[in-house]
Design a protein around this motif. Structure first.
Motif, mmCIF file in Angstrom:
data_model
loop_
_atom_site.group_PDB
_atom_site.id
_atom_site.type_symbol
_atom_site.label_atom_id
_atom_site.label_comp_id
_atom_site.label_asym_id
_atom_site.label_seq_id
_atom_site.Cartn_x
_atom_site.Cartn_y
_atom_site.Cartn_z
ATOM 1 N N THR A 1 19.019 -30.658 169.179
ATOM 2 C CA THR A 1 19.893 -29.486 169.043
ATOM 3 C C THR A 1 20.170 -29.091 167.601
ATOM 4 O O THR A 1 20.718 -28.015 167.367
ATOM 5 C CB THR A 1 21.231 -29.711 169.780
ATOM 6 O OG1 THR A 1 21.907 -30.811 169.176
ATOM 7 C CG2 THR A 1 21.001 -29.964 171.269
ATOM 8 N N ASN B 1 23.206 -26.687 167.924
ATOM 9 C CA ASN B 1 23.886 -27.336 166.795
ATOM 10 C C ASN B 1 23.269 -26.997 165.439
ATOM 11 O O ASN B 1 23.705 -27.517 164.416
ATOM 12 C CB ASN B 1 23.933 -28.863 166.989
ATOM 13 C CG ASN B 1 24.958 -29.261 168.018
ATOM 14 O OD1 ASN B 1 26.010 -28.630 168.139
ATOM 15 N ND2 ASN B 1 24.672 -30.291 168.783
ATOM 16 N N CYS C 1 16.001 -36.718 177.834
ATOM 17 C CA CYS C 1 17.232 -35.948 178.008
ATOM 18 C C CYS C 1 18.201 -36.791 178.826
ATOM 19 O O CYS C 1 17.830 -37.352 179.856
ATOM 20 C CB CYS C 1 16.963 -34.629 178.720
ATOM 21 S SG CYS C 1 16.130 -33.423 177.677
ATOM 22 N N TYR D 1 23.961 -33.808 180.557
ATOM 23 C CA TYR D 1 24.136 -32.450 180.019
ATOM 24 C C TYR D 1 22.924 -31.986 179.218
ATOM 25 O O TYR D 1 23.037 -31.132 178.355
ATOM 26 C CB TYR D 1 25.432 -32.345 179.197
ATOM 27 C CG TYR D 1 26.625 -32.815 179.989
ATOM 28 C CD1 TYR D 1 27.093 -32.061 181.064
ATOM 29 C CD2 TYR D 1 27.250 -34.020 179.712
ATOM 30 C CE1 TYR D 1 28.162 -32.497 181.826
ATOM 31 C CE2 TYR D 1 28.317 -34.463 180.466
ATOM 32 C CZ TYR D 1 28.770 -33.702 181.529
ATOM 33 O OH TYR D 1 29.826 -34.139 182.283
ATOM 34 N N VAL E 1 21.377 -33.469 176.918
ATOM 35 C CA VAL E 1 21.463 -33.895 175.522
ATOM 36 C C VAL E 1 20.197 -34.697 175.204
ATOM 37 O O VAL E 1 19.842 -35.608 175.953
ATOM 38 C CB VAL E 1 22.725 -34.753 175.285
ATOM 39 C CG1 VAL E 1 22.722 -35.358 173.893
ATOM 40 C CG2 VAL E 1 23.983 -33.919 175.514
ATOM 41 N N GLU F 1 27.045 -36.684 165.280
ATOM 42 C CA GLU F 1 26.245 -37.600 166.077
ATOM 43 C C GLU F 1 27.025 -38.833 166.546
ATOM 44 O O GLU F 1 26.477 -39.667 167.264
ATOM 45 C CB GLU F 1 24.996 -38.031 165.305
ATOM 46 C CG GLU F 1 24.110 -36.869 164.871
ATOM 47 C CD GLU F 1 23.445 -36.116 166.025
ATOM 48 O OE1 GLU F 1 23.657 -36.473 167.201
ATOM 49 O OE2 GLU F 1 22.711 -35.164 165.753
ATOM 50 N N TYR G 1 21.546 -27.410 179.187
ATOM 51 C CA TYR G 1 22.315 -28.083 178.140
ATOM 52 C C TYR G 1 23.752 -27.582 178.175
ATOM 53 O O TYR G 1 23.999 -26.392 178.320
ATOM 54 C CB TYR G 1 21.710 -27.809 176.751
ATOM 55 C CG TYR G 1 22.525 -28.387 175.624
ATOM 56 C CD1 TYR G 1 22.477 -29.738 175.317
ATOM 57 C CD2 TYR G 1 23.376 -27.580 174.874
ATOM 58 C CE1 TYR G 1 23.235 -30.286 174.291
ATOM 59 C CE2 TYR G 1 24.141 -28.107 173.847
ATOM 60 C CZ TYR G 1 24.061 -29.457 173.560
ATOM 61 O OH TYR G 1 24.821 -29.993 172.553
ATOM 62 N N LYS H 1 27.285 -27.592 176.027
ATOM 63 C CA LYS H 1 27.904 -27.884 174.729
ATOM 64 C C LYS H 1 29.090 -28.815 174.915
ATOM 65 O O LYS H 1 29.744 -28.819 175.956
ATOM 66 C CB LYS H 1 28.369 -26.590 174.059
ATOM 67 C CG LYS H 1 27.231 -25.698 173.639
ATOM 68 C CD LYS H 1 27.738 -24.444 172.968
ATOM 69 C CE LYS H 1 26.576 -23.543 172.588
ATOM 70 N NZ LYS H 1 27.032 -22.316 171.951
ATOM 71 N N ARG H 2 29.350 -29.595 173.890
ATOM 72 C CA ARG H 2 30.421 -30.603 173.941
ATOM 73 C C ARG H 2 31.742 -30.003 174.411
ATOM 74 O O ARG H 2 32.439 -30.580 175.237
ATOM 75 C CB ARG H 2 30.573 -31.231 172.555
ATOM 76 C CG ARG H 2 31.569 -32.365 172.511
ATOM 77 C CD ARG H 2 31.608 -33.019 171.155
ATOM 78 N NE ARG H 2 30.321 -33.609 170.860
ATOM 79 C CZ ARG H 2 29.941 -33.986 169.663
ATOM 80 N NH1 ARG H 2 30.728 -33.844 168.639
ATOM 81 N NH2 ARG H 2 28.759 -34.527 169.474
ATOM 82 N N ARG I 1 32.067 -29.639 178.251
ATOM 83 C CA ARG I 1 31.942 -30.825 179.108
ATOM 84 C C ARG I 1 33.330 -31.288 179.531
ATOM 85 O O ARG I 1 34.310 -31.027 178.833
ATOM 86 C CB ARG I 1 31.236 -31.951 178.349
ATOM 87 C CG ARG I 1 29.830 -31.601 177.926
ATOM 88 C CD ARG I 1 29.223 -32.693 177.082
ATOM 89 N NE ARG I 1 28.057 -32.157 176.388
ATOM 90 C CZ ARG I 1 27.583 -32.638 175.261
ATOM 91 N NH1 ARG I 1 28.162 -33.677 174.678
ATOM 92 N NH2 ARG I 1 26.536 -32.090 174.697
#
Length: 184
Positions: A20, A27, A56, A59, A61, A93, A158, A160-161, A164
């Motif tokens: 990402t 990101n 992967c 989500y 990631v 990260e 995907y 995004k944080r 979630r």
């Protein structure tokens, strides 16, 4: 003394991005911010010199697994990043929280002709690998196949944080993912 300070402020680390943080992915805005402030610069497209699993997880990631010899030679981008830029990447990260580990990797830079050969040979860089506490579980969950690259196909789904569920930690999400029934 001034020369030493200047040298310290221009120290950079080569960082291999495979997910990402690459151009065109969610990101990459952080990398763009770092480039605007002079804390990062694009070096080249590249691929890993050895095979590594790229999978992967929850989500969608992406995770690079520190298991050289398995998977594929992974395609990505390399950036020269300052010490302050590195601190921001480490935060993203989750290196202090056991999400990813920043460790060495050897890359082949793409010379632009598309054949994957290197105009400058091999480069030592660092990459963010899935933390070794759960890497093997992700590899097994993937069916030990792996990807050559994280592309638009893989990014579908995907999350995004910020989108979630916030009641669980990232590590909780990983454990739920690896313990869920396999889709293979």
């Amino acid at each position: 003394m001034v020369a030493e300070e200047r040298k310290e402020s221009t120290t950079t680390t080569l960082i291999f991005t495979y997910g990402t943080l690459k151009r065109g992915f969610s990101n990459h805005t952080l990398m763009q911010d770092l480039m605007r402030t002079g804390d990062a610069s694009f070096v080249a497209t590249c691929q890993t010199a050895e095979k590594y699993p790229l999978v992967c997880g929850p989500y969608r990631v992406p995770f690079l697994l520190n298991m050289s010899g398995s998977g594929h030679r992974v395609k990505g981008e390399v950036y020269a990043v300052s010490l302050s830029g590195l601190a921001r990447l480490d935060e993203l990260e989750g290196t202090s929280r056991g999400h990813y580990e920043r460790l060495p990797i050897t890359l082949e830079l793409d010379n632009g002709d598309g054949d994957g050969s290197c105009s400058e040979g091999l480069k030592c860089a660092e990459a963010y690998y899935a933390h070794n506490s759960y890497a093997m579980e992700l590899w097994k969950k993937d069916g030990k196949k792996g990807l050559k690259a994280y592309t638009e196909k893989e990014v579908k789904g995907y999350v995004k944080r910020k989108d979630r569920p916030q009641n669980l930690t990232f590590l909780d999400h990983i454990q739920l993912f690896v313990n869920s029934p396999s889709s293979h």
